[in-house]
Design an enzyme around this catalytic site. Sequence first.
Site, PDB file in Angstrom:
ATOM      1  N   HIS A  43       9.096   1.016  -3.220  1.00  0.00           N
ATOM      2  CA  HIS A  43       9.335   1.992  -4.101  1.00  0.00           C
ATOM      3  C   HIS A  43      10.927   2.018  -4.785  1.00  0.00           C
ATOM      4  O   HIS A  43      11.225   2.179  -5.638  1.00  0.00           O
ATOM      5  CB  HIS A  43       9.279   3.553  -3.394  1.00  0.00           C
ATOM      6  CG  HIS A  43       7.654   3.828  -3.734  1.00  0.00           C
ATOM      7  ND1 HIS A  43       6.825   3.331  -2.625  1.00  0.00           N
ATOM      8  CD2 HIS A  43       6.990   4.586  -4.702  1.00  0.00           C
ATOM      9  CE1 HIS A  43       5.515   3.933  -2.944  1.00  0.00           C
ATOM     10  NE2 HIS A  43       5.657   4.563  -4.250  1.00  0.00           N
ATOM     11  N   GLY A  44      11.823   1.667  -3.644  1.00  0.00           N
ATOM     12  CA  GLY A  44      13.196   1.407  -4.168  1.00  0.00           C
ATOM     13  C   GLY A  44      13.998   0.814  -2.775  1.00  0.00           C
ATOM     14  O   GLY A  44      13.419   1.062  -1.761  1.00  0.00           O
TER      15      GLY A  44
END
Length: 346
Positions: free
Chosen positions: A289-290
């Site tokens: 996601h990041g």
Amino acid sequence: VTAFAYYFYYKNAGPYCAILASSTLIIYFSVKRMAACRTQVARRRWLIATVGLLLAQLGFFKYTNFLAHDVMPLFGLEARTFDIFVPLGISFFTFQSISYIVDVYRRDCPPARSLADLAFFVSFFPTLLSGPILRARTFLPQLHRPLTVSRAMVGTGLWFIVQGLFKKAIISDYIGIIFVARIVDNPELYTGLENLLGVYGYALKLYCDFSGYSDIAIGLALWMGFHIPDNFRAPYKAVSVTDFWRRWHISLSTWLRDYLYIPLGGNRHGRLRMYMAQMTTMVLGGLWHGATWNFLVWGALHGCALCVHKAWQRLIGHDRHYMPHGLRRTAAIIITFHVVCITWIF
């Protein structure tokens, strides 16, 4: 449609659309060679080489600065930051491509009939930037069926698009700008109750933002004559964290299950191995996601919550299909929602 998809991506990512094109070419010819191999060992070599190349590409663009700026100082090295642009949607089309390669390797899906078919699949513009993550074994066969767009598909597509726009432009953006952003930027200026309401608001904003995009993608695909799966199924009605991941970002959670958790051993090799596979899957899912410590912690917290739930089920003798009813169901939903909200803080 493929030409428009590349134009659409070029307007968002500029010359980085060359990465999308080169990845598609590499995948097409590698899978073609893999399918022609006579031995399983040779097929596995092509699988490892192609998936490794895609992951290396994703890692370079998305995680180089995280490693150089955040991880290297832990080993006494100087923190550095490189001027690297992360191409939009690279996480989505990389995972989509990997699922295609692995499915062909497992013989769950035949290779794409042509380069045009594969390019259409990888660059399908409604899902290109924000998902859902498509599966080749369900999407590619639709390319060779008679193209029909019924009145029901037009109506359903319109409903999904309007619903998605309302979620994104009305609910998510309004709550995010007017309410959540102010509290998140300066939490010390607000009371404990206001901070709690900010957490609830963020949970609503995040759901409406992401599910809104997915709804619009589903609606656009229906207008074009294609069916793509639902990506959210009332996730805040989940009765456990396990149930939450059956409802939230379904295309990603099933991808992680099929291509990471199960290959790591799943629940086939004892409880300790299962817990390790669960933690590894969720930590890597968080980093997907990041590229920050926040996402790593968020993934680890969900991994812990999933392990605790599995241990609790085993302790009280419930199987994986058990669903509470009545007051127990209400209590389970409230507890699960607050566990999820606490992890959203990270």
